[in-house]
Design a protein around this motif. Structure first.
Motif, PDB file in Angstrom:
ATOM      1  N   ILE A 106      56.643  31.406  94.722  1.00 19.42           N
ATOM      2  CA  ILE A 106      56.202  30.726  95.936  1.00 19.42           C
ATOM      3  C   ILE A 106      57.006  31.274  97.107  1.00 19.42           C
ATOM      4  O   ILE A 106      58.227  31.412  97.023  1.00 19.42           O
ATOM      5  N   GLU A 107      56.318  31.592  98.182  1.00 17.60           N
ATOM      6  CA  GLU A 107      56.996  32.091  99.378  1.00 17.60           C
ATOM      7  C   GLU A 107      57.564  30.902 100.155  1.00 17.60           C
ATOM      8  O   GLU A 107      56.846  29.964 100.500  1.00 17.60           O
ATOM      9  N   LEU A 108      58.870  30.941 100.433  1.00 17.52           N
ATOM     10  CA  LEU A 108      59.540  29.862 101.154  1.00 17.52           C
ATOM     11  C   LEU A 108      59.999  30.390 102.511  1.00 17.52           C
ATOM     12  O   LEU A 108      60.842  31.282 102.596  1.00 17.52           O
ATOM     13  N   ARG A 109      59.436  29.838 103.581  1.00 14.92           N
ATOM     14  CA  ARG A 109      59.761  30.276 104.938  1.00 14.92           C
ATOM     15  C   ARG A 109      60.385  29.143 105.735  1.00 14.92           C
ATOM     16  O   ARG A 109      60.145  27.974 105.459  1.00 14.92           O
ATOM     17  N   THR A 110      61.160  29.512 106.745  1.00 16.30           N
ATOM     18  CA  THR A 110      61.698  28.525 107.680  1.00 16.30           C
ATOM     19  C   THR A 110      61.365  28.960 109.101  1.00 16.30           C
ATOM     20  O   THR A 110      61.367  30.149 109.419  1.00 16.30           O
ATOM     21  N   CYS A 111      61.083  27.995 109.942  1.00 19.65           N
ATOM     22  CA  CYS A 111      60.858  28.226 111.376  1.00 19.65           C
ATOM     23  C   CYS A 111      61.650  27.136 112.095  1.00 19.65           C
ATOM     24  O   CYS A 111      61.134  26.050 112.370  1.00 19.65           O
ATOM     25  N   LEU A 112      62.920  27.429 112.364  1.00 24.60           N
ATOM     26  CA  LEU A 112      63.861  26.417 112.831  1.00 24.60           C
ATOM     27  C   LEU A 112      64.320  26.713 114.255  1.00 24.60           C
ATOM     28  O   LEU A 112      64.738  27.834 114.568  1.00 24.60           O
ATOM     29  N   GLU A 113      64.229  25.713 115.100  1.00 24.13           N
ATOM     30  CA  GLU A 113      64.725  25.795 116.468  1.00 24.13           C
ATOM     31  C   GLU A 113      65.975  24.928 116.597  1.00 24.13           C
ATOM     32  O   GLU A 113      66.043  23.849 116.003  1.00 24.13           O
ATOM     33  N   ALA A 114      66.926  25.407 117.373  1.00 27.72           N
ATOM     34  CA  ALA A 114      68.119  24.600 117.618  1.00 27.72           C
ATOM     35  C   ALA A 114      67.728  23.349 118.389  1.00 27.72           C
ATOM     36  O   ALA A 114      66.879  23.377 119.282  1.00 27.72           O
ATOM     37  N   CYS A 115      68.306  22.219 118.000  1.00 24.84           N
ATOM     38  CA  CYS A 115      68.013  20.966 118.691  1.00 24.84           C
ATOM     39  C   CYS A 115      69.315  20.230 118.955  1.00 24.84           C
ATOM     40  O   CYS A 115      70.322  20.485 118.290  1.00 24.84           O
ATOM     41  N   PRO A 116      69.313  19.317 119.927  1.00 28.99           N
ATOM     42  CA  PRO A 116      70.539  18.559 120.215  1.00 28.99           C
ATOM     43  C   PRO A 116      71.017  17.797 118.983  1.00 28.99           C
ATOM     44  O   PRO A 116      70.281  17.623 118.017  1.00 28.99           O
ATOM     45  N   TRP A 128      59.769  23.494 109.088  1.00 29.31           N
ATOM     46  CA  TRP A 128      59.814  23.631 110.539  1.00 29.31           C
ATOM     47  C   TRP A 128      60.792  22.628 111.127  1.00 29.31           C
ATOM     48  O   TRP A 128      60.930  21.506 110.632  1.00 29.31           O
ATOM     49  N   LEU A 129      61.447  23.036 112.193  1.00 33.33           N
ATOM     50  CA  LEU A 129      62.290  22.154 112.990  1.00 33.33           C
ATOM     51  C   LEU A 129      62.022  22.443 114.459  1.00 33.33           C
ATOM     52  O   LEU A 129      62.201  23.576 114.917  1.00 33.33           O
ATOM     53  N   GLN A 130      61.580  21.421 115.185  1.00 27.82           N
ATOM     54  CA  GLN A 130      61.267  21.562 116.605  1.00 27.82           C
ATOM     55  C   GLN A 130      61.800  20.362 117.371  1.00 27.82           C
ATOM     56  O   GLN A 130      61.958  19.276 116.810  1.00 27.82           O
ATOM     57  N   THR A 131      62.055  20.580 118.671  1.00 29.44           N
ATOM     58  CA  THR A 131      62.454  19.482 119.549  1.00 29.44           C
ATOM     59  C   THR A 131      61.237  19.019 120.329  1.00 29.44           C
ATOM     60  O   THR A 131      60.538  19.824 120.949  1.00 29.44           O
ATOM     61  N   HIS A 161      62.927  13.522 120.642  1.00 36.50           N
ATOM     62  CA  HIS A 161      62.939  13.490 119.188  1.00 36.50           C
ATOM     63  C   HIS A 161      63.096  14.905 118.622  1.00 36.50           C
ATOM     64  O   HIS A 161      62.830  15.910 119.301  1.00 36.50           O
ATOM     65  N   CYS A 162      63.511  14.962 117.370  1.00 31.13           N
ATOM     66  CA  CYS A 162      63.459  16.197 116.585  1.00 31.13           C
ATOM     67  C   CYS A 162      62.371  16.026 115.527  1.00 31.13           C
ATOM     68  O   CYS A 162      62.292  14.981 114.875  1.00 31.13           O
ATOM     69  N   LEU A 163      61.554  17.050 115.377  1.00 33.98           N
ATOM     70  CA  LEU A 163      60.460  17.000 114.423  1.00 33.98           C
ATOM     71  C   LEU A 163      60.755  17.941 113.260  1.00 33.98           C
ATOM     72  O   LEU A 163      60.932  19.144 113.457  1.00 33.98           O
ATOM     73  N   VAL A 164      60.830  17.387 112.053  1.00 32.11           N
ATOM     74  CA  VAL A 164      61.029  18.172 110.836  1.00 32.11           C
ATOM     75  C   VAL A 164      59.724  18.128 110.044  1.00 32.11           C
ATOM     76  O   VAL A 164      59.188  17.039 109.789  1.00 32.11           O
ATOM     77  N   GLN A 165      59.224  19.285 109.655  1.00 29.88           N
ATOM     78  CA  GLN A 165      57.968  19.352 108.891  1.00 29.88           C
ATOM     79  C   GLN A 165      58.154  20.187 107.637  1.00 29.88           C
ATOM     80  O   GLN A 165      58.823  21.227 107.662  1.00 29.88           O
ATOM     81  N   VAL A 166      57.552  19.723 106.546  1.00 33.71           N
ATOM     82  CA  VAL A 166      57.471  20.489 105.302  1.00 33.71           C
ATOM     83  C   VAL A 166      55.992  20.719 105.028  1.00 33.71           C
ATOM     84  O   VAL A 166      55.243  19.781 104.782  1.00 33.71           O
ATOM     85  N   ARG A 167      55.572  21.983 105.110  1.00 33.58           N
ATOM     86  CA  ARG A 167      54.164  22.338 104.947  1.00 33.58           C
ATOM     87  C   ARG A 167      53.990  23.141 103.658  1.00 33.58           C
ATOM     88  O   ARG A 167      54.809  24.013 103.348  1.00 33.58           O
ATOM     89  N   ASP A 168      52.943  22.867 102.936  1.00 32.01           N
ATOM     90  CA  ASP A 168      52.676  23.636 101.725  1.00 32.01           C
ATOM     91  C   ASP A 168      51.191  23.945 101.619  1.00 32.01           C
ATOM     92  O   ASP A 168      50.364  23.317 102.286  1.00 32.01           O
ATOM     93  N   THR A 169      50.884  24.915 100.785  1.00 38.77           N
ATOM     94  CA  THR A 169      49.484  25.305 100.532  1.00 38.77           C
ATOM     95  C   THR A 169      49.081  24.848  99.141  1.00 38.77           C
ATOM     96  O   THR A 169      48.362  25.547  98.434  1.00 38.77           O
ATOM     97  N   GLY A 170      49.559  23.664  98.743  1.00 40.65           N
ATOM     98  CA  GLY A 170      49.328  23.169  97.388  1.00 40.65           C
ATOM     99  C   GLY A 170      47.975  22.523  97.206  1.00 40.65           C
ATOM    100  O   GLY A 170      47.033  22.764  97.963  1.00 40.65           O
ATOM    101  N   ILE A 171      47.889  21.662  96.196  1.00 44.98           N
ATOM    102  CA  ILE A 171      46.606  21.082  95.807  1.00 44.98           C
ATOM    103  C   ILE A 171      46.123  20.020  96.769  1.00 44.98           C
ATOM    104  O   ILE A 171      44.961  19.614  96.727  1.00 44.98           O
ATOM    105  N   GLY A 172      47.000  19.548  97.656  1.00 46.17           N
ATOM    106  CA  GLY A 172      46.581  18.557  98.637  1.00 46.17           C
ATOM    107  C   GLY A 172      46.481  17.151  98.063  1.00 46.17           C
ATOM    108  O   GLY A 172      46.726  16.913  96.878  1.00 46.17           O
ATOM    109  N   ILE A 173      46.112  16.228  98.923  1.00 42.83           N
ATOM    110  CA  ILE A 173      46.012  14.812  98.560  1.00 42.83           C
ATOM    111  C   ILE A 173      44.645  14.306  98.962  1.00 42.83           C
ATOM    112  O   ILE A 173      44.182  14.566 100.080  1.00 42.83           O
TER     113      ILE A 173
END
Length: 440
Positions: free
Chosen positions: A171-181, A214-217, A221-233
């Motif tokens: 599984i490919e594991l990527r990060t897209c992280l921005e510095a936040c306060p 993902w980490l975004q400001t 607020h700070c927004l943390v997201q975990v995204r996957d291409t799995g089987i879904g819900i």
């Protein structure tokens, strides 16, 4: 509010237990009038009966709501006793089994048995910790201590602990992280949020898929997201996803282990930090979990805030990742490997390949591939969704001289067993049709 001016108006309150719970009014629009004492008494009598009726209606509504809550609690209790004992029994069996074997043989555990026992002891500890955490939250006894945290560095550290497992599962594991306060967190509790979300992402994402963190400001607020291409819900399961003891399985049947505690604990812990967790999912395409955390400390109880920087405990990872180590065992294509072994072996022999176990970043075989020549009637098919249980039972039967085939679920076992029977029939000089093995 009156809909038209009244020339004569009589308002009588609805009194119950000394409190006004409503009122009734008598009015005359076209001309004034003096209300007679008998009319006032009648209005008061009607108001008294109306007050009783209103109060009874409210009591009925309250009783019905309480009954619904009791039914929901009873349902949760039933699901708890259906799911959790199984989750406890499996690691207990895999811990006691090697110990009983060692005592019976009057010798110490082998390395392979020690790996199984240690990993399942950690799984059991994780289950107990989750139950205790929820109990403390319910009782109001979980007292958090919030410290300023470099959220970017914290996420990178947690994600790095998952990379060996993603690599093993392809599984490919990527990060897209921005510095936040600076964010104030209780890392001893909040790390369980990321561990649970990433563990689920790995569990429900097939080989060749992708996981992104993902980490975004976003404003305050700070927004943390975990995204996957799995089987879904499935859409009908999303409203209940964070309920306790509820499991959302995108497959047609329950093919993944779990107690239904993880996501419920995620929501409770995010709420404890003054945040919010949401989920978006397209069935068959993937899932996005979003955690929104307020910046600063004004939303937190001042007595629970400290300015000492937070530190992540590395030792916690071994316990939190125990389920992933076991889960990855179930991703091996056992039946296909066995059939390939059969094709290479002598016609009267069955080659059993026992899978490998992750230990940290390394792997260690449970047992070596063996080949025994036995009668065709001595073949046993082991089907279990838990990889450690499957390997342990297979190894016990193999030591007893049986030829063993292992499968993760019924469909895989059915097709694999047909293939084994076809090869056995061919080895005995009998004709048989070609069987195609397909493992989902």
């Amino acid at each position: 509010m009156l809909r038209a001016p009244a020339r004569a108006l009589l308002v009588v309150p609805l009194l119950y237990d000394g409190k006004i719970i409503g009122s009734i009014s008598l009015r005359q629009i076209h001309q004034s009038r003096q209300w007679e004492p008998a009319e006032v008494e009648l209005a008061q009598a009607v108001a008294a009966q109306a007050a009783i009726a209103v109060q009874q209606s409210r009591l009925y509504q309250t009783t019905r709501q309480q009954a619904e809550k009791l039914l929901e609690l009873d349902r949760q209790k039933t699901e708890f006793f259906q799911n959790v004992p199984h989750e406890f029994r499996t690691p207990l069996t895999l811990t006691l089994g090697p110990l009983e074997s060692a005592v019976e043989q009057q010798q110490g555990l082998s390395y392979e048995q020690s790996v199984i026992a240690l990993r399942n002891s950690r799984r059991l500890l994780r289950l107990v910790n989750q139950l205790l955490d929820l109990q403390r939250l319910d009782a109001g006894r979980m007292q958090p201590h919030f410290h300023p945290c470099d959220l970017l560095a914290f996420i990178e550290q947690v994600v790095d602990s998952f990379r060996p497992y993603c690599a093993k599962k392809q599984i490919e594991l990527r990060t897209c992280l921005e510095a936040c306060p600076s964010v104030y967190l209780d890392l001893e509790k909040f790390d369980k949020v990321l561990y649970n979300l990433l563990s689920n992402a790995i569990k429900f994402t097939e080989a060749g898929g992708k996981i992104e963190v993902w980490l975004q400001t976003a404003e305050h607020h700070c927004l943390v997201q975990v995204r996957d291409t799995g089987i879904g819900i499935r859409a009908d399961q999303i409203p209940y996803l964070f309920d306790r003891f509820r499991q959302a399985d995108g497959s047609a049947s329950r093919s993944y282990e779990g107690s239904g505690l993880g996501l419920a604990l995620v929501k409770e812990l995010v709420d404890l930090h003054g945040g919010k967790v949401t989920v978006e999912s397209s069935y068959g395409e993937g899932t996005i979990f979003s955690v929104l955390l307020p910046l600063g400390k004004t939303h937190l109880p001042i007595a629970q805030v400290s300015e000492r920087p937070a530190e992540l405990e590395q030792s916690r990872a071994t316990v939190e990742l125990a389920d992933i180590e076991t889960e990855l065992q179930g991703q091996e294509d056992y039946v296909q490997g066995q059939i390939e072994g059969l094709n290479k072996a002598a016609p009267s022999a069955v080659s059993l390949e026992i899978p490998t176990v992750i230990s940290g970043a390394e792997t260690a075989p449970i047992s070596q591939t063996t080949s025994q020549t036995v009668d065709s009637s001595a073949r046993i098919l082991v089907v279990d969704d838990n990889a450690d249980m499957r390997s342990y039972v297979a190894s016990v039967l193999q030591r007893a001289g049986y030829q063993v085939c292992a499968a993760r679920h019924g469909e895989e076992g059915f097709h694999g067993w047909l293939s084994v029977c076809a090869l056995a029939a061919s080895a005995n000089g009998k004709t048989c049709s070609t069987v195609t093995l397909t493992c989902p």
